[in-house]
Design a protein around this motif. Structure first.
Motif, short mmCIF file in Angstrom:
data_model
loop_
_atom_site.label_atom_id
_atom_site.label_comp_id
_atom_site.label_asym_id
_atom_site.label_seq_id
_atom_site.Cartn_x
_atom_site.Cartn_y
_atom_site.Cartn_z
N GLY A 179 53.12 -8.96 -24.53
CA GLY A 179 53.00 -8.29 -25.82
C GLY A 179 54.30 -7.86 -26.44
O GLY A 179 54.31 -7.09 -27.42
N PRO A 186 43.74 -9.63 -31.75
CA PRO A 186 44.45 -9.06 -30.59
C PRO A 186 43.61 -7.95 -29.97
O PRO A 186 42.67 -7.44 -30.60
N THR A 230 47.98 -5.57 -22.80
CA THR A 230 48.00 -5.96 -24.21
C THR A 230 47.72 -7.46 -24.31
O THR A 230 48.40 -8.26 -23.65
N ALA A 263 47.91 -10.28 -26.88
CA ALA A 263 48.37 -10.64 -28.21
C ALA A 263 47.51 -11.75 -28.80
O ALA A 263 46.91 -12.55 -28.08
N SER A 273 50.21 -7.90 -31.93
CA SER A 273 49.78 -7.15 -30.74
C SER A 273 49.47 -5.71 -31.15
O SER A 273 50.08 -5.17 -32.08
#
Length: 665
Positions: A234, A572, A585, A587, A602
């Protein structure tokens, strides 16, 4: 029971490795054909037993056998099947078992396909390969046993590190290890040649396919790791000069030099000592990478081990093989003559220039990576050597190297003519200058010098490679039918070289464009907020929760449009894994410009006022970085398909079945 079978198979593999490491080498020394013949069957059997052990560990992970400590620590019953499988090598013990499996695979391939190798060279090489296998099998059994049981067995596992639960992890480590460990064959052949005291052009022909195969897989492994970090972490970056990234990049640089050096040795019987040294150094750097990742010296998403005992054990292996091979080289290297003589302006000279700059660039990365560790160990002071150092130093070294890449193939062996080369590359030079001028005009005010020089260099590389190929087939100098027949008749290694050099140029395009023209937007967005990015409108439409098999996530919805026309919708997410109590995270990446450029989004943290922290990046032509790597690897595969590079070189009748002892020719 299957787990115990796997453990027992690993013990038997260790016993076979010990047999293979002693009897064939002694047989080569005493010219005992029966002892030398042990090497092949032992290598094949060792691979079968290691494969059985690896299969047993995989089975334990698939069925969620939490009585196995490795499965308990790195799996979960709710984890998707593909990540249960890839999780086998997503930890220290499993990854080391994969390392040894690939090592045994390469040894088995030499045993199976090296029938044309001289008996003593094959016996010594497989013996050296077994020395490495014995050390790492002992390391696994003594400090990193993947089959250790727990009693009582837990009801549930702790799950795998969430950032490793990704399809990229299923591909990246095996490819990387095929490269890392593949160089062990070059190392084994080099040490075998030093033991035997003989090296010639045939040796280079035997070594070159193995080196090329390892280089191809390492190229793909590094590219896959770069892309995985790009979309999974991310951060929007594709290379961070992380010490563990550098640990894989150093053997790639040294291996590239080894490939080119082996060409000189095969074609001109020159650079013998240097090629042997490069073979030793390349695998030594692979071992160094293993030490850095597995010892706990580094803190990284790549590093699994934190037990100091493991680090000491690997350091001992490192010292034994690197120190031992270099000591053997110092003792026996003087008995090897350099061979052919050539002028500085020649194809050999260009390849020496290539080797010089590749090794210096490798040294720069080596110093920048290890100096902070050594300084902290000696003085206790902590310093950081980051991207600014590597970008400047590495860039200064690599640009002259890339400028010379199109020139080398045009030069004749032994003595070349720069004037003739300049004439043949005139079109490439003109195209490079035009591209640089146009790029500088288009990007004025936005890193114009970097963009202009970089795109000019990329054009020089691509057009120069194509110009050399066109010269080979006499394109436009003869009827097109004749040129096509010449193209079909060219060795596949010539095709492979052209393709690989074009791939280098494509990667330069991606690196320069992303560095010069990327944009970044970090902001708080509420539902229906919009932002303009690269001529497109990005609208945040809100977020919604979603439950996965072993995680919960909050998914954002972003509509991307241009001129009121919807282009795509990106989603995301922020995930949370309860078993590990860790967030990740995820993305979202939109592909534009014919899959060349990326719109990268992200999510950050949710805000109390209903907003969402968002990072939006525009990455023009960034995909060319990885396209170029794939094209480079494709060039390697094409070269490997050349019948002249098939594993094993023909043995002249007068040398069949024997290899002279003593100084080289």
């Amino acid at each position: 029971m299957i787990v115990e079978i796997g453990h027992y198979a690993l013990v038997l593999a260790f016993a076979l490795a010990l047999v293979q490491s002693i009897l064939p080498v002694w047989g080569a020394r005493t010219r005992d054909a029966q002892l030398m013949a042990v090497a092949g069957p032992a290598a094949l059997a060792q691979f079968l037993f290691v494969a059985l052990a690896f299969g047993a560990l995989t089975w334990a992970a698939v069925v969620s056998d939490f009585s196995v400590a490795n499965v308990f620590e790195n799996s979960h019953s709710a984890k998707p099947l593909q990540f249960k499988i890839s999780g086998v090598w997503g930890n220290h013990e499993g990854s080391m078992l994969l390392w040894v499996l690939i090592l045994a695979l390469f040894g088995a391939m030499v045993a199976a396909f090296g029938r044309n190798l001289p008996e003593t060279l094959k016996a010594n090489a497989l013996g050296v390969q077994a020395w490495i296998a014995s050390a790492f099998l002992l390391f696994i059994l003594a400090t990193s046993n993947p089959f250790q049981r727990l009693s009582p067995a837990p009801m549930e596992g702790r799950d795998l590190n969430p950032i490793l639960q990704d399809w990229g992890l299923a591909i990246h480590p095996p490819l990387l290890y095929l490269g890392y460990v593949g160089f062990s064959i070059s190392f084994a052949f080099a040490v075998a040649a030093l033991i035997d005291g003989r090296i010639d052009a045939a040796w280079a022909r035997w070594v070159r396919p193995w080196t090329l195969a390892a280089w191809v897989f390492l190229t793909l492994g590094i590219a896959m790791g770069s892309y995985w970090a790009y979309y999974e972490l991310g951060w929007g970056g594709w290379w961070f000069w992380d010490p563990v990234e550098n640990a894989s990049f150093m053997p790639w640089l040294s291996g590239t030099a080894l490939l080119h050096s082996a060409i000189v040795m095969e074609k001109r019987n020159a650079l013998k000592v240097w090629t042997i040294l490069l073979a030793i150094l390349t695998f030594s750097l692979s071992l160094l990478g293993t030490f850095l990742v597995r010892s706990g010296v580094l803190t990284s998403v790549h590093a699994f081990a934190t037990d100091p005992a493991r680090g000491v054990f690997i350091l001992m292996i490192l010292t034994l093989f690197i120190g031992g091979s270099l000591a053997l080289f110092a003792w026996r290297g003087s008995t090897l003559t350099q061979g052919g003589i050539f002028a500085p302006i020649s194809r050999e000279g260009a390849l020496v220039f290539n080797n010089l700059f590749l090794t210096v660039s490798c040294l720069a990365v080596f110093v920048g990576t290890l100096y902070p560790l050594v300084l902290e160990a000696v003085t206790g002071d902590k310093i950081s050597v980051g991207a600014p150092f590597f970008n400047v130093v590495f860039g200064i070294i690599v640009v002259p190297l890339l400028l010379v890449v199109p020139i080398g193939p045009f030069l004749a062996w032994k003595r070349g003519d720069l004037g003739a080369v300049a004439e043949r590359l005139a079109v490439a030079l003109v195209v490079a200058l035009v591209v640089a001028a146009i790029t500088g005009w288009i990007s004025r005010g936005v890193a114009p010098v970097l963009a202009a020089l970089g795109f000019g260099l990329a054009a020089w590389l691509v057009v120069g490679a194509l110009a050399e190929f066109a010269f080979r087939i006499r394109l436009f100098a003869e009827p097109i039918g004749t040129s096509l027949r010449r193209a079909r008749g060219l060795p596949r290694s010539a095709w492979g070289m052209t393709i690989a050099h074009v791939g280098v140029g494509l990667s330069v395009v991606g690196i320069v464009a992303e560095s010069a023209w990327k944009t970044e937007h970090i902001l708080i967005m509420k539902p229906n907020d919009t932002v303009e990015v690269a001529g497109m409108t990005v609208q945040y439409q809100g977020s919604a929760p979603r439950k996965g098999p072993n995680f919960q996530e909050q998914t954002g919805v972003f509509a991307v449009s241009r001129g009121g026309v919807l282009l795509t919708t990106l989603r995301p997410a922020k995930r949370f894994y309860p078993a590990r109590q860790m967030p990740t995270t995820e993305a979202a990446i939109g592909q534009f410009d014919l899959y060349a450029s990326n719109l990268y989004i992200s999510l950050g943290d949710a805000q109390t006022d209903g907003g969402m922290a968002v990072r939006i990046y525009w990455k023009p032509f960034v995909n060319f970085i990885w396209y170029g790597c794939v094209v480079m690897a494709l060039g390697g595969f094409v070269s490997l398909s050349d019948r002249r590079l098939r594993v094993g070189a023909p043995v002249p009748a007068r040398l069949a079945g024997r290899v002279p002892v003593g100084a080289a020719e």
